[in-house]
Design an enzyme around this catalytic site. Structure first.
Site, PDB file in Angstrom:
ATOM      1  N   PHE A 123       0.850  -1.183   0.000  1.00  0.00           N
ATOM      2  CA  PHE A 123       0.000   0.000   0.000  1.00  0.00           C
ATOM      3  C   PHE A 123       0.886   1.234   0.000  1.00  0.00           C
ATOM      4  CE2 PHE A 123      -4.597   0.911   1.219  1.00  0.00           C
ATOM      5  CZ  PHE A 123      -5.129  -0.032   0.363  1.00  0.00           C
ATOM      6  N   GLN A 237      -7.798  14.766   4.329  1.00  0.00           N
ATOM      7  CA  GLN A 237      -7.192  13.942   3.285  1.00  0.00           C
ATOM      8  C   GLN A 237      -8.068  13.838   2.040  1.00  0.00           C
ATOM      9  OE1 GLN A 237      -6.585   9.399   3.473  1.00  0.00           O
ATOM     10  NE2 GLN A 237      -4.538  10.227   3.873  1.00  0.00           N
ATOM     11  N   HIS A 239      -8.381  11.524  -0.901  1.00  0.00           N
ATOM     12  CA  HIS A 239      -7.950  10.240  -1.441  1.00  0.00           C
ATOM     13  C   HIS A 239      -7.728  10.431  -2.935  1.00  0.00           C
ATOM     14  CE1 HIS A 239      -7.860   6.017  -2.550  1.00  0.00           C
ATOM     15  NE2 HIS A 239      -7.870   5.682  -1.271  1.00  0.00           N
ATOM     16  N   LEU A 253     -15.420   5.868  -3.554  1.00  0.00           N
ATOM     17  CA  LEU A 253     -14.032   5.443  -3.402  1.00  0.00           C
ATOM     18  C   LEU A 253     -13.641   4.347  -4.383  1.00  0.00           C
ATOM     19  CD1 LEU A 253     -11.455   5.778  -1.674  1.00  0.00           C
ATOM     20  CD2 LEU A 253     -12.312   3.914  -0.238  1.00  0.00           C
ATOM     21  N   GLU A 256      -7.363   1.979  -2.702  1.00  0.00           N
ATOM     22  CA  GLU A 256      -5.928   1.980  -2.939  1.00  0.00           C
ATOM     23  C   GLU A 256      -5.416   0.575  -3.225  1.00  0.00           C
ATOM     24  OE1 GLU A 256      -1.983   3.686  -0.587  1.00  0.00           O
ATOM     25  OE2 GLU A 256      -3.983   4.455  -0.120  1.00  0.00           O
ATOM     26  N   ARG A 287      -0.767   9.249  -0.083  1.00  0.00           N
ATOM     27  CA  ARG A 287      -1.997   9.742  -0.697  1.00  0.00           C
ATOM     28  C   ARG A 287      -1.936  11.230  -1.031  1.00  0.00           C
ATOM     29  NH1 ARG A 287      -6.519   6.436   2.931  1.00  0.00           N
ATOM     30  NH2 ARG A 287      -6.238   4.447   1.860  1.00  0.00           N
ATOM     31  N   HIS A 352     -11.750  12.194   1.830  1.00  0.00           N
ATOM     32  CA  HIS A 352     -11.777  10.832   2.346  1.00  0.00           C
ATOM     33  C   HIS A 352     -11.672  10.715   3.863  1.00  0.00           C
ATOM     34  CE1 HIS A 352     -11.374   6.517   2.177  1.00  0.00           C
ATOM     35  NE2 HIS A 352     -10.169   6.535   2.698  1.00  0.00           N
ATOM     36  N   ARG A 387      -2.675  10.462   6.688  1.00  0.00           N
ATOM     37  CA  ARG A 387      -2.832   9.064   7.106  1.00  0.00           C
ATOM     38  C   ARG A 387      -2.386   8.127   6.003  1.00  0.00           C
ATOM     39  NH1 ARG A 387      -6.412   5.091   6.208  1.00  0.00           N
ATOM     40  NH2 ARG A 387      -8.090   6.385   5.338  1.00  0.00           N
TER      41      ARG A 387
END
Length: 586
Positions: A123, A237, A239, A253, A256, A287, A352, A387
């Site tokens: 990730f 954030q 995304h 969404l 990821e 991100r 996000h 994050r």
């Protein structure tokens, strides 16, 4: 309305929210011997946690022995640009493996490696593959497992479709809450020794968001109104990958996990553009970097037809895609008529996650108000300025457990319920019911919609002083208009959805004001907070958290120096970790 018409419910611990954090906290508190009541805004099992897809980060070292808590801690701190609560990051990295294995013992079914261990996928910004997952439906499996455990746990009672409108603070400590049942409008006064907030973030203050309808910043609004401190509210954030087309699905969404399984980002010219922004990590950069990269490509005229970029996984085998990314395959096929095994997805940044939130003690989740605790997305600290993907689900498990245990310990030490005055309850009831008495007041729907436009226009992915200042003025105007919000007619409470929106609006405005005020004060670019007028990191802000207070004259923001990171952990952060070479694990 007479006070006698308000039902009273006594409990030891009131948990507000039934996502992963709330359920894990409730289980922990009940196991510690407390009577727990969960009040959740929607139905049990429908919390926003189910929409977390890619996996949960934990240094199980199943894919490589090189991984360990030190590398996970270092990745988390680097991703957060070092303004994280370092102690929270350390606890999270150390305890995440135990919480994942505990979830497995409770019945969670993870994807496996060929030799039977929990599979872990790569990730963004994680040095090693450490996301335990169940296809791309990890949040759903987490909720399913915790829900089953909670309903079979002695001492836990669940009140569904209950919206909390006010926290009561008496004699300097929390004393309970006022709520109403969304099904029939009846009012409930919860009297509790401790209250634990696990209500998630505030993504709905933006129009294009991956967040579900519940995410209106309720916990942050409740805590702020009660006098609790907030932190890092400028850190929101984006995304990198949300759906773009058709317009009705914009913002949904795109996990990821697509990039974790080898998905490639290309612009309209077919260029793999991440080479220009992070040549080492490419699509698996953090991100904030990937989101700004897509934004830059669009502004440079190299975007996709609907203002995004192309994400392509079609070079993998169709069976592999359907097995590893079943939700993404179905989502694009049914919503966009795109077969991702054959053609690329069109994606763009979407709001996000809230890195900021209630300021809590590192080890206990205690807020600045005695008896009030918080965990999960509603609590700030762990993630700092950005994050990392997968850290949210283990955050729920690690700090859900810890905060539930801390609340239970507090409840044992404070066996007497703090009495709530009749005047306090009457005032809270009056404020909650006020919109129903204004059939010709301001429309809550219109104000909420305008607020979403204000946040999108004036606090976008790249910010500047002029727009932030203008946005704050707009929020102030909306706050003033919200004082006369009405529900549009004298229908019964249970059948007036405008009443629900009027309640949500107040919390949304608190979150928006905290965002704008904090963003104005952070005169640099750090993590998710990017400013065109201050494009670089500023050493003056390297160890600074912006803390929001509710004072006599309204909201204020002050800079607070974070506790220094111990030298041994600085060494952990600065250590060079051996590069991982992927093995064939299909």
């Amino acid at each position: 309305m007479a006070l006698d018409d308000v039902e009273t419910v006594d409990t030891e611990i009131l948990v507000i929210g039934a996502g992963g954090a709330g359920l894990r906290a409730a289980i922990a508190a009940a196991q510690a011997g407390s009577k727990v009541t969960i009040a959740c805004k929607s139905l049990l099992g429908k919390a926003h946690t189910v929409m977390a897809e890619g996996g949960m980060a934990a240094a199980l070292a199943n894919m490589t022995e090189k991984d360990g808590w030190e590398a996970h801690f270092a990745d988390t701190m680097k991703g957060g640009k070092l303004i994280n609560d370092w102690r929270m990051a350390e606890i999270h990295a150390r305890e995440a493996p135990d919480r994942v294995l505990e979830l497995e013992r409770w019945g969670a079914v993870f994807d496996r490696t060929r030799d039977g261990r929990i599979h872990q996928r790569p990730f963004g910004a994680h040095t090693y593959p450490r996301l335990a997952h169940i296809g791309d439906r990890t949040g759903l499996e987490l909720i399913r497992t915790l829900q089953d455990r909670a309903v079979h746990q002695d001492g836990v009672e669940v009140h569904m479709e209950v919206a909390v409108s006010r926290l009561f603070v008496e004699d300097g400590r929390v004393a309970g809450a006022l709520a109403y049942r969304r099904s029939d409008g009846s009012l409930v006064h919860y009297r509790a020794r401790a209250v634990l907030l696990a209500t998630g973030g505030a993504g709905r203050i933006y129009r294009v968001t991956s967040n579900s309808w519940e995410s209106t910043g309720d916990g942050i609004g409740l805590a702020y109104a009660a006098g609790a401190e907030l932190r890092d509210c400028e850190m929101v954030q984006f995304h990198p990958t949300g759906m773009v087309w058709p317009a009705g699905v914009r913002g949904i969404l795109v996990t990821e996990g697509v990039r974790g399984e080898g998905g490639l980002l290309r612009n309209k010219d077919g260029d793999r553009f991440m080479e220009r922004y992070d040549p080492d990590r490419m699509e698996l950069s953090s991100r904030d970097v990937v989101a700004r990269a897509i934004n830059s490509e669009v502004l440079a005229g190299r975007g996709s037809p609907h203002g995004g970029a192309f994400l392509d996984i079609s070079h993998r085998k169709p069976d592999y895609i359907k097995r590893k990314l079943p939700s993404m395959y179905e989502q694009f096929l049914h919503l966009a008529k795109v077969d991702i095994t054959k053609e690329p997805m069109e994606v763009a940044p979407t709001i996000h996650y809230w890195m900021g939130g209630i300021r809590v003690a590192s080890e206990s989740g205690a807020s600045s108000i005695p008896g009030l605790f918080a965990c999960g997305e509603v609590a700030g600290g762990l993630h700092g300025a950005n994050r990392l993907g997968g850290n949210s689900l283990t955050d729920l498990l690690v700090f859900g457990k810890r905060t539930g245990e801390s609340a239970a310990e507090y409840a044992k030490e404070h066996t007497r319920l703090a009495p709530t005055s009749r005047a306090s309850v009457n005032q809270a009831v009056g404020e909650l019911l006020a919109p129903l008495g204004r059939p010709h007041g301001e429309s809550p729907y219109k104000l909420a919609s305008e607020l979403q436009d204000v946040c999108a226009k004036y606090a976008p992915i790249i910010r500047d002083k002029a727009n932030l200042t203008a946005g704050l003025e707009k929020v102030g105007e909306l706050k003033k208009r919200a004082e006369s919000v009405g529900t549009g007619g004298p229908t019964g409470r249970a059948f007036n959805p405008g009443w629900h929106t009027a309640r949500d609006l107040g919390n949304m405005l608190v979150n928006a004001e905290a965002l704008f005020r904090s963003a104005i004060e952070r005169k640099e670019s750090r993590g998710a907070h990017a400013r065109s007028d201050y494009p670089n990191l500023d050493p003056k802000f390297a160890t600074v958290n912006l803390v929001v207070h509710r004072g006599e004259h309204g909201m204020t923001v002050k800079a607070v120096d974070a506790p220094p990171i111990p030298e041994n952990l600085v060494a952990v952060i600065n250590r060079s970790y051996e590069k991982y070479t992927p093995e064939e694990t299909e």
